[in-house]
Design a protein around this motif. Structure first.
Motif, PDB file in Angstrom:
ATOM      1  N   MET A   1       0.835  -1.208   0.000  1.00  0.00           N
ATOM      2  CA  MET A   1       0.000   0.000   0.000  1.00  0.00           C
ATOM      3  C   MET A   1       0.869   1.257   0.000  1.00  0.00           C
ATOM      4  O   MET A   1       0.561   2.245  -0.673  1.00  0.00           O
ATOM      5  CB  MET A   1      -0.918  -0.006   1.223  1.00  0.00           C
ATOM      6  CG  MET A   1      -1.930  -1.147   1.230  1.00  0.00           C
ATOM      7  SD  MET A   1      -3.049  -1.086  -0.179  1.00  0.00           S
ATOM      8  CE  MET A   1      -3.928   0.429   0.157  1.00  0.00           C
ATOM      9  N   ARG A   2       1.952   1.223   0.744  1.00  0.00           N
ATOM     10  CA  ARG A   2       2.849   2.379   0.800  1.00  0.00           C
ATOM     11  C   ARG A   2       3.486   2.648  -0.558  1.00  0.00           C
ATOM     12  O   ARG A   2       3.505   3.796  -1.040  1.00  0.00           O
ATOM     13  CB  ARG A   2       3.949   2.130   1.840  1.00  0.00           C
ATOM     14  CG  ARG A   2       4.869   3.327   2.080  1.00  0.00           C
ATOM     15  CD  ARG A   2       6.119   2.933   2.844  1.00  0.00           C
ATOM     16  NE  ARG A   2       7.010   2.106   2.044  1.00  0.00           N
ATOM     17  CZ  ARG A   2       7.881   2.603   1.160  1.00  0.00           C
ATOM     18  NH1 ARG A   2       7.974   3.903   0.962  1.00  0.00           N
ATOM     19  NH2 ARG A   2       8.660   1.795   0.476  1.00  0.00           N
TER      20      ARG A   2
ATOM     21  N   SER B   1       0.675   3.869  -3.124  1.00  0.00           N
ATOM     22  CA  SER B   1       0.097   5.180  -2.808  1.00  0.00           C
ATOM     23  C   SER B   1       1.117   6.305  -2.979  1.00  0.00           C
ATOM     24  O   SER B   1       0.798   7.360  -3.530  1.00  0.00           O
ATOM     25  CB  SER B   1      -0.461   5.182  -1.382  1.00  0.00           C
ATOM     26  OG  SER B   1       0.548   4.868  -0.436  1.00  0.00           O
TER      27      SER B   1
ATOM     28  N   VAL C   1       1.565   6.960  -6.670  1.00  0.00           N
ATOM     29  CA  VAL C   1       0.466   7.750  -7.230  1.00  0.00           C
ATOM     30  C   VAL C   1       0.622   9.218  -6.854  1.00  0.00           C
ATOM     31  O   VAL C   1       0.455  10.116  -7.702  1.00  0.00           O
ATOM     32  CB  VAL C   1      -0.893   7.209  -6.732  1.00  0.00           C
ATOM     33  CG1 VAL C   1      -2.028   8.169  -7.101  1.00  0.00           C
ATOM     34  CG2 VAL C   1      -1.166   5.830  -7.324  1.00  0.00           C
ATOM     35  N   VAL C   2       0.946   9.485  -5.597  1.00  0.00           N
ATOM     36  CA  VAL C   2       1.078  10.872  -5.124  1.00  0.00           C
ATOM     37  C   VAL C   2       2.201  11.595  -5.867  1.00  0.00           C
ATOM     38  O   VAL C   2       2.028  12.734  -6.328  1.00  0.00           O
ATOM     39  CB  VAL C   2       1.330  10.904  -3.601  1.00  0.00           C
ATOM     40  CG1 VAL C   2       1.727  12.311  -3.153  1.00  0.00           C
ATOM     41  CG2 VAL C   2       0.091  10.442  -2.858  1.00  0.00           C
TER      42      VAL C   2
ATOM     43  N   THR D   1       0.628   7.263 -13.573  1.00  0.00           N
ATOM     44  CA  THR D   1      -0.203   8.358 -13.047  1.00  0.00           C
ATOM     45  C   THR D   1       0.067   9.657 -13.795  1.00  0.00           C
ATOM     46  O   THR D   1      -0.864  10.365 -14.197  1.00  0.00           O
ATOM     47  CB  THR D   1       0.073   8.558 -11.544  1.00  0.00           C
ATOM     48  OG1 THR D   1      -0.149   7.331 -10.850  1.00  0.00           O
ATOM     49  CG2 THR D   1      -0.829   9.647 -10.972  1.00  0.00           C
TER      50      THR D   1
END
Length: 679
Positions: free
Chosen positions: A205-206, A209, A212-213, A265
């Motif tokens: 998840m880290r 995420s 993406v950021v 992204t």
């Protein structure tokens, strides 16, 4: 010869070989990527030959040096650009609709494949591999490679939805594969490894995420800068080349996140909401640039993979070949199990999935440069046993080669057997109408050529044999329900009309975004031309504007914001009116049945009336702004017309390119100034 010059020689010769190979493969069923891989393997096998000529010695040294490139260097040079080009060329609206399916395949699907492949490896090699090693190998060979998959699909797939699904999965599952690989490589090098499921989930998840950021932040900041430019193609294109490498490096090396996810992204934001931030005149050049770069990099990477496979593996014992055949067959079965197991969900989410498309999804799971690069990272890790490293490299390279050659070369046959090598019947009939229009135009031109005094000796029977017989063979097939396809084609034509207006500078950024987004909302589910609730919601003036105009501090801001909103409403209403007029003009030529045409005309007229009412309402409610808004739009249209005419005269040789550039610079300065005054 210097190392840099040798690498340059490898680059130049590989591109020349690729050009020759592509020319030879025209009008053949052999995929370009498969042929490149085989060419690379052939070149690698010839490097052992000794010839006492300086040229051959230098060529041999160049390709030998290339085959020894570091795995990280391969990933950092090729992967960011190829992933960006692939994601940038996706239809973002379709990708968003299918995101649930893509995520299901890219995360749970890959985890299932990793676990099953690890179990297979332990069964085939029970006394040689530990559990972390087997899981690491499972992660390496389970990820479908975006480079190999995208290259194959662009050559032979005309199904946008199927291509988006397979391509989207291959782009996103690398984030899953790389984080699992990194974790299991760490465990495999520990003396007493400790496996914690919660840590694995948290780390995944880290990684995703943060990726993406990083991609989103860089996209937003860079688009803010790009929107301040005006038709500066050099800067805008250069930014799209540099930033994928920036986000990839930042994610991988600074934050230890997924560089692939960051690049995807960035590309999706550029291709979607960011498209209108680029200068309209630059977009065509931008796509041409990335299409060319993709060809160059694909050529290099497939030849490089072939070189690495043929030069680094050498001769291995018979047992490893037996292991390879068993594991290759097992990998195909495991992917089948994963897709079939997820099929009940895949068929009910996103846009659904048919049995035929699921077979292509299974067979299209090619492995490529990413898997090989990860295996090369293992091969250079001295914490592992040398025999284990060589075995993982051999098995991975073997699976890469077999999936590209076996699956890749037979994909056209598989799609033909499933009936997926052609357009759906509804699209075929719509295409027939387009072909009929082309035929009508050809016949008109033919009639004028027949009376041309300079074309008296034309062999018309020979010409007609190749030209006139363009009518579609699907005209007389049984009746098919084409209402959905017909409405979708009209909406897509309307969307393209907006993009054409934007590229000509006749439609502004915000107005284009509203109109295009409204079309994409209408395309979701069953396509419908009317109503357009998205447009209505964006045409409503915020109530706070009137209340704040009299306030001393906020009044000027409220008036400025209100003026911008009025410009957007008026401009988008005008664009909607012109688009509805255009759709009314082309609807009869694309219609297959009178009932289809009647329904489409009725709905389009409602759109037309809606646009007219908005324009009339604007003139009645805001008479004080009518002159300013219409004058600004008229000035912009005339300046665009002036620029276009100068470009045409330069193209015809009426004025020199240098003089044309100076005149265009003057026009664009006026355009830029008028844009600033009306912000």
């Amino acid at each position: 010869m210097h190392t840099t010059l040798l690498l340059l020689m490898f680059f130049v010769l590989s591109i020349i070989f690729g050009i020759i190979l592509r020319r030879l493969l025209q009008n053949t069923a052999i995929p370009y990527s498969v042929a490149l891989l085989l060419l690379g393997m052939l070149i690698g096998s010839l490097l052992d030959i000794e010839l006492q000529t300086p040229i051959f010695h230098e060529v041999k040294a160049a390709f030998s040096l290339a085959s020894q490139l570091d795995a990280n260097l391969i990933m950092f040079i090729f992967l960011p650009a190829l992933v960006f080009e692939s994601a940038f060329s996706l239809e973002v609206h379709l990708f968003k609709r299918m995101l649930s399916q893509i995520a299901l395949l890219a995360i749970p699907g890959l985890i299932i494949c990793t676990l099953f492949t690890a179990a297979l490896s332990l069964w085939v090699l029970p006394w040689q591999w530990s559990l972390p090693t087997a899981l690491m190998f499972g992660a390496i060979v389970s990820a479908t490679d975006p480079v190999a998959v995208v290259s194959l699909l662009k050559e032979m797939c005309s199904r946008a939805r199927l291509q988006t699904l397979i391509e989207g999965e291959s782009l996103l599952n690398d984030g899953t594969a790389i984080v699992l690989f990194t974790l299991f490589l760490t465990l495999a090098t520990q003396i007493e490894p400790e496996f914690n499921t919660f840590e694995v989930i948290f780390e995944f998840m880290r990684v995703v995420s943060i990726g993406v950021v990083i991609g989103a932040v860089v996209a937003v900041v860079s688009l803010k800068f790009i929107s301040s430019l005006f038709n500066d193609s050099l800067i805008e294109i250069a930014l799209t080349l540099v930033l994928p490498y920036v986000v990839f490096y930042t994610s991988e090396h600074i934050f230890h996140a997924s560089g692939v996810v960051s690049v995807v992204t960035l590309a999706l934001i550029y291709a979607g909401p960011g498209r209108t931030r680029f200068s309209p005149e630059v977009m065509e050049h931008l796509h041409h640039f990335w299409h060319t770069l993709s060809f160059l990099f694909n050529t290099l990477i497939f030849i490089l993979v072939g070189l690495v496979v043929s030069t680094r593996l050498g001769v291995t014992d018979l047992a490893n070949w037996q292991y390879l055949m068993v594991i290759f067959a097992g990998v195909l079965v495991i992917r089948t199990i994963a897709v079939v197991g997820l099929m009940p969900v895949l068929a009910r989410i996103g846009i659904g999935l048919t049995k035929e498309k699921s077979i292509v999804l299974i067979w299209g799971g090619l492995r490529g440069a990413v898997s090989l690069a990860l295996a090369l990272i293992v091969a250079t890790n001295e914490s592992l046993d040398i025999q284990l490293r060589d075995q993982i490299l051999f098995l991975t390279a073997g699976i890469v080669v077999l999936t590209i050659i076996v699956n890749g070369s037979s994909m056209r046959f598989v799609m033909a057997k499933l009936g997926l090598d052609k357009l759906p019947k509804a699209k075929q009939q719509t295409l027939a109408k387009v072909q009929d229009k082309v035929s009508d135009e050809i016949i008109k031109v033919r009639e004028s050529l027949q009376v041309d005094p300079n074309l008296k000796a034309v062999n018309w029977p020979l010409v007609d044999k190749n030209i006139i017989a363009i009518a579609s063979p699907y005209k007389n097939e049984e009746e098919i329900d084409t209402q959905v396809e017909y409405l979708r084609k009209l909406l897509e034509s309307e969307r393209q009309f907006y993009w054409n207006q934007f590229s000509k500078g006749l439609l502004g950024t915000s107005a284009t975004q509203i109109l295009v987004q409204a079309i994409e909302k209408s395309l979701d589910g069953t396509p419908k031309i009317w109503p357009r609730p998205y447009i209505e919601s964006h045409w409503k003036m915020p109530t706070w504007i009137d209340r704040m105009q009299s306030l001393p501090l906020f009044g000027s801001y409220a008036r400025s914001f209100g003026y911008k909103q009025h410009v957007i409403v008026f401009e988008s209403a005008r664009g909607l009116f012109e688009a509805s007029e255009y759709i009314l003009s082309i609807a009869p030529s694309l219609s297959l049945e009178p009932s289809q045409l009647e329904k489409a005309i009725k709905q389009t007229k409602l759109v037309n009336e809606f646009a007219i009412a908005a324009l009339d309402g604007f003139r009645q409610k805001s008479p004080h702004l009518v002159e300013r808004v219409e004058s600004y739009l008229a000035l912009r249209i005339l300046l665009n017309t002036e620029r276009k005419k100068i470009q045409e005269l330069a193209h015809e040789g009426m004025i020199s390119e240098v003089d044309a550039e100076k005149l265009i610079e003057e026009v664009e300065f006026k355009m830029h100034e008028s844009k600033k005054k009306n912000k």
